[in-house]
Enzyme design. Structure first.
Site, PDB file in Angstrom:
ATOM      1  N   GLY A 128       0.871  -1.047  -0.073  1.00  0.00           N
ATOM      2  CA  GLY A 128       0.002  -0.213   0.087  1.00  0.00           C
ATOM      3  C   GLY A 128       0.977   1.492  -0.045  1.00  0.00           C
ATOM      4  O   GLY A 128       0.317   2.213   0.334  1.00  0.00           O
ATOM      5  N   GLY A 129       1.822   0.934  -0.487  1.00  0.00           N
ATOM      6  CA  GLY A 129       2.922   2.389  -0.487  1.00  0.00           C
ATOM      7  C   GLY A 129       3.223   3.082   0.649  1.00  0.00           C
ATOM      8  O   GLY A 129       3.646   4.195   0.942  1.00  0.00           O
ATOM      9  N   SER A 213       4.543  -5.656  -2.528  1.00  0.00           N
ATOM     10  CA  SER A 213       4.702  -4.120  -2.709  1.00  0.00           C
ATOM     11  C   SER A 213       5.514  -3.377  -1.666  1.00  0.00           C
ATOM     12  O   SER A 213       6.729  -3.812  -1.370  1.00  0.00           O
ATOM     13  CB  SER A 213       3.298  -3.519  -2.962  1.00  0.00           C
ATOM     14  OG  SER A 213       3.349  -2.221  -3.455  1.00  0.00           O
TER      15      SER A 213
END
Length: 512
Positions: A128-129, A213
């Site tokens: 989710g960055g 991610s």
């Protein structure tokens, strides 16, 4: 032959035994789980740490009564944009969340006690960055993963993100204490699992971490932050690596978002103690809404030379990191959902060719080349490494024709939750078989990272040989085929040229 009363007695005895096994003693007190499936026990929402706003996590207080671990704890506060909300929809992660600053909890799925115990442990770190993400999404439910694999426990957890995870507050700059609080939460989780997982049937000496991610980036950062760690025995990096710091981190401190937010909520834009005290007094909901209103969508990780080192590239090249077996992977078309989502958010459409070409360049820059750097660094330092590219496209997961093998498309496959998150069409026989293949591969690695994926036919990574494992390739929809990673990485030495070309595409898109 058993009589009916004898069978009834045996059944009741087994039920009683299973029920008793749901209560586990931890360092903070007992926790009571539930039977998720006949073969799987689960504990949800166990507090692993507590932390006041913008402080490091510490162990929760000892409890005097059992904790009912029958529901997920609240998620940490989310910071999203319209583009990332489109991504969450595409990736089947757009469920409504209950949020709180008191969000540091974890979830455990373990085999029922009639199955083998003292299992390997996989700890999941969501992506989710570092701005959004949660452990209570259905796509991350570990029940099917454990159902289909012996010798495995799955753990998921929440960690702080955005302004609460890494505020970039000038008042918190220190040479000894990090303000990457979310990364500290990850370390606290791993430590808690190490100290408590035996009670759940896990082996504290066989713990591996895997993430997607930002979660994979966090795992790669962990390898550099704790190069002598003895807890983590293996890593699976899905679509993220320490190379993402070029986009997700700041060279030292990026205090502009902090000051803009402080000004927006009436705390001023000067780095004074009074400003920090004022910010501490604002509600979390006020800060999140103010950030959105001011179009602040990113609070970057802080390069503090405590957890994140400014010389990270040199550390990777010279072997100054945790040398444990590692799986490094990417999706073939990582940037598709962000390019499409950005087009929908700004223009209401995704123009063909321009968006496809832009997505391909972005995929190469933000993902493939980072995977090359972290894989090559490990290879050069003698670390056993495997590398894959996810290429599968399943109609139920890919809900739009302009999404190929996109960022996060593998998550329902890895966790075996595709049937729960996709609605139309129903999962196909090849999709079910492919998910079982991938789950088995991840479990094989977790059981013995040193042997890793050799047992499922994956060659160890060699940049000059056919060792790139292509998952769900058209040549083998339910397994893997092999290719040369050198072809995939050929443009990575020309990143500056790619960025210049990307700028031209951005200019064209802005004029449409």
């Amino acid at each position: 032959m058993h009589t009916v009363p004898a069978l009834v007695f045996a059944l009741l005895s087994s039920v009683s035994f299973a029920a008793g096994s749901l209560t586990v003693n931890t360092a903070q007190g007992s926790v009571v789980g539930t039977q998720a499936l006949p073969r799987v026990r689960q504990w949800l929402g166990i507090p692993f740490a507590t932390a006041a706003r913008w402080t490091a996590p510490s162990l929760p207080a000892t409890r005097t009564s059992p904790f009912n671990a029958n529901a997920y704890g609240p998620s940490c506060h989310q910071l999203t944009t319209l583009t990332t909300e489109y991504y969450l929809e595409f990736a089947h992660q757009d469920e409504p969340l209950t949020v709180s600053e008191n969000c540091l909890s974890l979830n455990i799925w373990a085999p029922s006690t009639f199955r083998p115990q003292n299992t390997a442990v996989l700890i999941w770190i969501y992506g989710g960055g570092f701005q959004f993400g949660a452990s209570d999404l259905e796509v991350y439910n570990g029940r099917n993963f454990v159902r289909d694999n012996d010798d495995l426990i799955i753990v998921t957890f929440n960690y702080r993100i955005n302004m609460f995870g890494q505020p970039n507050a000038p008042q918190l700059v220190s040479t000894t204490n990090s303000q990457n609080f979310g990364l500290l939460d990850i370390k606290a989780t791993i430590d808690w699992v190490k100290n408590n997982i035996a009670g759940f049937g896990g082996d504290p000496n066989r713990i591996s971490i895997f993430g997607h991610s930002a979660g994979a980036t966090a795992a790669d950062i962990y390898a550099q932050a704790y190069p002598t760690d003895t807890t983590v025995k293996g890593m699976i990096l899905q679509s993220g690596s320490i190379g993402a710091l070029n986009d997700l981190g700041s060279p030292t401190l990026d205090s502009a978002p902090w000051h803009t937010l402080a000004q927006a909520v009436g705390c001023g834009n000067s780095a004074t103690p009074a400003q920090f005290t004022c910010m501490q007094g604002k509600s979390a909901a006020t800060l999140i809404q103010a950030a959105r209103d001011a179009n602040i969508n990113t609070f970057k990780l802080v390069t503090d030379n405590i957890i994140i080192h400014s010389d990270w590239a040199n550390r990777m090249a010279t072997g100054n990191f945790l040398k444990v077996p590692t799986v490094v992977g990417t999706a073939q078309h990582e940037a598709d959902p962000f390019t499409v989502g950005d087009s929908l958010a700004t223009r209401g459409n995704a123009p063909p060719f321009i968006t496809t070409a832009r997505a391909d360049i972005l995929s190469q820059l933000i993902s493939t080349c980072g995977a090359f750097t972290t894989s090559k660094g490990r290879y050069d330092n003698g670390v056993t490494t495997w590398r894959y590219q996810y290429q599968a496209v399943w109609p139920g997961i890919n809900t739009r024709q302009d999404l190929r093998a996109f960022h996060g498309a593998e998550l329902p496959i890895v966790f075996g939750t595709f049937a729960s998150v996709q609605t139309n069409p129903e999962p196909t026989v090849p999709e079910v078989a492919f998910s079982l293949y991938v789950k088995n591969a991840w479990a094989e690695f977790a059981r013995n990272p040193s042997a890793g994926l050799t047992g499922v036919g994956w060659p160890t990574y060699n940049p000059s040989a056919d060792t790139l494992v292509q998952l769900g390739n058209v040549e083998n929809l339910t397994g893997h085929s092999l290719a040369s990673p050198s072809l995939l990485d050929a443009t990575c030495p020309h990143a500056s040229t790619l960025r210049a070309i990307l700028g031209q595409y951005n200019t064209i898109l802005s004029s449409i």
